[in-house]
Design a protein around this motif. Structure first.
Motif, PDB file in Angstrom:
ATOM      1  N   GLU A 317       0.833  -1.198   0.000  1.00 58.28           N
ATOM      2  CA  GLU A 317       0.000   0.000   0.000  1.00 58.28           C
ATOM      3  C   GLU A 317       0.866   1.246   0.000  1.00 58.28           C
ATOM      4  N   ALA A 318       0.301   2.305  -0.569  1.00 59.97           N
ATOM      5  CA  ALA A 318       1.000   3.582  -0.590  1.00 59.97           C
ATOM      6  C   ALA A 318       1.144   4.126   0.822  1.00 59.97           C
ATOM      7  N   VAL A 319       2.165   4.938   1.019  1.00 57.42           N
ATOM      8  CA  VAL A 319       2.417   5.565   2.315  1.00 57.42           C
ATOM      9  C   VAL A 319       1.615   6.875   2.377  1.00 57.42           C
ATOM     10  N   GLU A 320       0.829   7.038   3.423  1.00 53.99           N
ATOM     11  CA  GLU A 320       0.060   8.263   3.619  1.00 53.99           C
ATOM     12  C   GLU A 320       0.502   8.902   4.931  1.00 53.99           C
ATOM     13  N   LEU A 321       0.895  10.158   4.846  1.00 55.67           N
ATOM     14  CA  LEU A 321       1.369  10.913   6.008  1.00 55.67           C
ATOM     15  C   LEU A 321       0.495  12.145   6.177  1.00 55.67           C
ATOM     16  N   ARG A 344      13.215   3.080   7.543  1.00 53.39           N
ATOM     17  CA  ARG A 344      12.973   1.644   7.633  1.00 53.39           C
ATOM     18  C   ARG A 344      11.949   1.149   6.618  1.00 53.39           C
ATOM     19  N   HIS A 345      11.369   2.044   5.856  1.00 54.82           N
ATOM     20  CA  HIS A 345      10.361   1.609   4.896  1.00 54.82           C
ATOM     21  C   HIS A 345      11.014   0.816   3.776  1.00 54.82           C
ATOM     22  N   TRP A 347      10.666   1.009   0.714  1.00 53.00           N
ATOM     23  CA  TRP A 347      10.992   1.828  -0.449  1.00 53.00           C
ATOM     24  C   TRP A 347      12.092   2.836  -0.179  1.00 53.00           C
ATOM     25  N   ALA A 348      12.709   2.800   0.982  1.00 56.18           N
ATOM     26  CA  ALA A 348      13.760   3.764   1.291  1.00 56.18           C
ATOM     27  C   ALA A 348      14.884   3.675   0.264  1.00 56.18           C
ATOM     28  N   ASN A 349      15.330   4.852  -0.200  1.00 55.04           N
ATOM     29  CA  ASN A 349      16.394   4.979  -1.210  1.00 55.04           C
ATOM     30  C   ASN A 349      15.988   4.434  -2.573  1.00 55.04           C
ATOM     31  N   LEU A 350      14.677   4.341  -2.831  1.00 51.54           N
ATOM     32  CA  LEU A 350      14.155   3.936  -4.126  1.00 51.54           C
ATOM     33  C   LEU A 350      13.329   5.073  -4.729  1.00 51.54           C
ATOM     34  N   PRO A 351      13.183   5.101  -6.067  1.00 47.05           N
ATOM     35  CA  PRO A 351      12.370   6.164  -6.688  1.00 47.05           C
ATOM     36  C   PRO A 351      10.894   6.030  -6.292  1.00 47.05           C
TER      37      PRO A 351
END
Length: 808
Positions: A317-321, A344-345, A347-351
């Motif tokens: 799922e997409a990250v919602e902040l 820690r996600h 997707w960290a360091n990814l486009p």
């Protein structure tokens, strides 16, 4: 006895009055049908009159003889009555005198009688308590508006025309209200007071309600769906323009459109030294922004699909902040900064693609243009730690990478002697067994990912975080002991514990600094080293202050010591990234603190304006506590920057330090003023802090400029084997324009260093430069002219202002 007899006689009256007050205050009277209201009101009035008459007839005035009789009944043998007796026969001999003496002794023991109205016997059903509860509920939850509605309902019932009466009805046959949504901050409109023929303009979503008093009165409308099913109190929501008709009255309604909110992202997202995402944004809405969020989705097209990322990714799922918004005040235009740790996600360091959204009061959503970015994450410089983080990323990307990850993990743990500690080695080998044991479940995958993260942190920091935490705990224990006035032995024991924890922490820092060619762990922002001798000197100074009983000074120095040691950990993360942006890191940090201080001052000023507009000036602000906490955080950040300020011992360095100390004291005074509700005083102290910070940054900029010029001169001398101009030891010749031009800093007319030297005051931020000088001068002259024309000012002040105008 007066209270007892009054309570016995009039408690029914008090109970009935309390119930009647509660019925009015809680809106019960207004809710009673008009047909029954008159009968109930008559019955209540009759009951009240009957109870008052009964109480008046049963009440008896308290006489002095009654009080004596009441007191005498509480004493053995009734001594007060006995003392008033006279001997009938035998005269008043010795026996009679002994009897009187005995009665006098007993009368001397008389004490005040406790009052007892006996209401429990007279009120077996506790009706008085029910009335008291009703009165308390009315005082807590009732209101004057409900009481007014109850009085109006009774008045309307009493004034209703009798059967066959053809006279004109008294009072309105209907009442109406139009209540805009709360987020619009518009007042409720009383429709009866609206002039005939005036167009009623309402925001979309307004609630229109009526109360009908006359028979045959109906409401017809075409502006929205009905709300509620009470024919006497119809209501509906305004969704479209139209007409409302009630009892021959016509209202032309225009529903104002509610525009969707707008939101714009600031500069491109940046990554802080600790790996946090920082994104500025601005949002606006015609009535106010109610909520905001940031949505982050994986940009799969931009991902480099090699190695562990070649497999198809598992759905996620997409990250919602949630975007930070002010708690109160005007939200029509808001600006803020999203700061979130997503290291820690998976997707960290990814486009990824970042989309900012804003929501208004009726759930309309406005979105900013999508932004492509690399999701910030913590950077790992230790090769083994970086490899573990890459393995973690591959496992979270797809569980199909389990076999490949097991092979790489085996390679990392091959021949661990001298490279990996035994406990960590056992943990990693356990991860290999998990990966090779069969299909990997989602829960097992997440646990293994967390274990890999902790192992990478341990390899990267080498236990540094644990050592820092032990040092913090020791410092907190010592601080608490000093505050609570502990014994000298206890304080000395905690001081020794702090010394041991500090030695372990600094020793670990030194060991990592020797292994790292960049020496990023022990350098501060100005390039100076914090040596073990300096740390030891500071510890010795704390010990000396405690030995002399100067606990307050020792506590203050202890806090400075703790901030300095924490800053070493911050520099560990910052140093490995190189110098990002322009200018010196010290200047960058101070410019950021200055910018945040200016933003806090602006928000406090807007809050003061809102208080003035609402007529609440002088009352404590609802956001005072929030502003005070933010002011404390800024003061602590400035203290950390002050502890690592370069150039200590030089004139300009000491001058910069003094200015920052002044700024810190002004921030502390501003924080206290905010907690006390003195927003005006806090604004003045915040202005002093801003000015002191600017002066300190100017002094720091001059010092850094001198260092750059000195280093440039030494470099030129080393290349040519001689000084640039003139004879050795004489420095540059006075007539050498080229040398003067090279070594002299570029200054503007106000003496501030201009761009081009690499040590700009604000790095493009106008806050540190201050306002435009010419504009500031014009504003000051206009203010002087305005004040000089105010006749209510003292004559001496106006004369002084006149002299200023003549001079300037």
């Amino acid at each position: 006895m007066v209270w007892e007899r009054g309570a016995r006689a009039f408690w029914p009256v008090a109970t009935i009055l309390a119930c009647l007050f509660a019925a009015f205050a809680l809106g019960i009277v207004a809710a009673v049908p008009p047909q029954a209201l008159l009968w109930l009101a008559g019955m209540a009035l009759v009951a009240l009159i009957a109870a008052a008459i009964r109480g008046g007839l049963s009440y008896r005035r308290v006489r002095a003889v009654d009080a004596v009789e009441r007191l005498d009944r509480t004493l053995p043998d009734r001594p007060l009555a006995a003392l008033a007796d006279r001997a009938a026969i035998g005269g008043e001999g010795a026996l009679w005198q002994a009897h009187l003496a005995q009665m006098q002794a007993r009368a001397a023991q008389a004490r005040a009688v406790r009052p007892d109205a006996g209401l429990a016997r007279r009120d077996p059903f506790a009706l008085r308590l029910a009335g008291l509860v009703a009165l308390a509920m009315a005082l807590l939850f009732g209101g004057a508006a409900q009481m007014g509605q109850g009085v109006q309902a009774i008045a309307a019932t009493v004034s209703r025309p009798l059967a066959g009466d053809t006279g004109t009805a008294v009072g309105p046959s209907w009442e109406g209200w139009a209540e805009p949504p709360a987020y619009t901050r518009r007042p409720t409109i009383y429709l009866n007071a609206l002039p005939e023929g005036e167009v009623l303009e309402l925001p979309r979503g307004s609630a229109v309600s009526f109360r009908l008093y006359g028979d045959g009165v109906t409401v017809t409308q075409g502006i929205g769906a009905a709300v509620g099913d009470d024919p006497r109190a119809p209501g509906f929501r305004a969704d479209a323009s139209g007409v409302i008709e009630v009892a021959g009255r016509r209202f032309d309604v225009t529903v104002l459109p509610d525009l969707a909110p707008l939101i714009r992202a600031g500069a491109a997202p940046v990554r802080r030294a600790d790996g946090r995402l920082v994104q500025d944004f601005r949002a606006e809405d015609d009535h106010g922004v109610m909520a905001g969020r940031a949505r982050i989705d994986l940009d799969l097209v931009a991902v480099d699909r090699r190695f562990g990322l070649a497999a198809p990714p598992e759905p996620r799922e997409a990250v919602e902040l949630a975007l930070p918004l002010p708690r109160g005040g005007d939200r029509r235009e808001v600006s803020g900064q999203l700061v979130e740790d997503l290291s820690r996600h998976p997707w960290a360091n990814l486009p990824v693609t970042l989309v900012l959204e804003a929501v208004d009061g009726i759930d309309q959503t406005g979105a900013a243009a999508p932004m492509q970015m690399v999701l910030p994450g913590r950077r790992f410089f230790e090769p083994r730690a970086a490899a573990l983080i890459e393995l973690r990323r591959d496992l979270l990307w797809s569980r199909e990478n389990a076999g490949r990850s097991a092979e790489i993990l085996r390679a990392i743990t091959w021949r661990p002697d001298g490279f990996i500690d035994q406990p960590l080695y056992l943990q990693l080998r356990g991860g290999v067994r998990v990966l090779e044991s069969g299909p990997l479940s989602g829960e097992a995958r997440d646990k293994l990912a967390e274990a890999l993260w902790k192992a990478a942190i341990q390899l990267e920091d080498g236990g540094l975080a644990d050592a820092l935490e032990r040092m913090k705990q020791a410092q907190e224990k010592l601080s608490e002991a000093i505050r609570n006035g502990a014994s000298p032995d206890e304080i000395q024991r905690l001081m020794d514990e702090l010394r041991e924890a500090t030695d372990a922490y600094t020793r670990m820092l030194a060991e990592q600094g020797e292994r790292d060619p960049a020496e990023r762990f022990t350098q501060n922002q100005g390039g100076q080293r914090i040596t073990g001798d300096q740390i030891q000197q500071m510890m010795d100074e704390i010990q000396r202050l405690m030995n002399e009983g100067r606990m307050a000074e020792a506590q203050q120095l202890l806090e400075q010591f703790n901030r300095m040691m924490e800053n070493l950990q911050v520099q560990q993360a910052q140093g490995g990234e190189g110098q990002q942006g322009q200018g010196n890191p010290s200047m960058n940090g101070l410019a950021d603190t200055l910018r945040q201080q200016q933003q806090l001052s602006d928000e406090a000023f807007r809050d003061l304006q809102e208080q003035f507009g609402e007529g609440q000036l002088g009352q404590p602000s609802e956001r005072g506590g929030e502003f005070a906490d933010r002011q404390r955080q800024l003061r602590e950040e400035l203290g950390q920057q002050r502890g690592l300020l370069p150039g200590q011992g030089s004139d300009l360095g000491d001058q910069a330090g003094r200015q920052l100390d002044e700024a810190g004291r002004a921030m502390e005074d501003a924080e206290q003023a905010l907690r006390d509700g003195d927003t005006g005083g806090a604004l003045q102290r915040q202005a002093d802090a801003i000015e002191s910070m600017r002066e300190g940054m100017r002094a720091l900029s001059d010092m850094l400029g001198q260092q750059d010029r000195r280093q440039a001169g030494e470099g030129q001398e080393g290349q040519d084997g001689q000084q640039p101009e003139g004879q050795p030891g004489e420095g540059p010749r006075a007539g050498s324009d080229a040398t003067t031009r090279d070594l002299r800093p570029m200054l503007d007319p106000l003496g501030r260093q201009m761009d081009g030297n690499g040590n700009m005051i604000t790095l493009g931020d106008p806050l540190a430069e201050g306002a435009d000088p010419s504009r500031r001068a014009r504003d000051l002259l206009d203010e002087i002219r305005r004040r000089s024309g105010q006749r209510e000012r003292p004559q001496d002040e106006r004369d002084y202002l006149g002299r200023l105008l003549e001079r300037f």
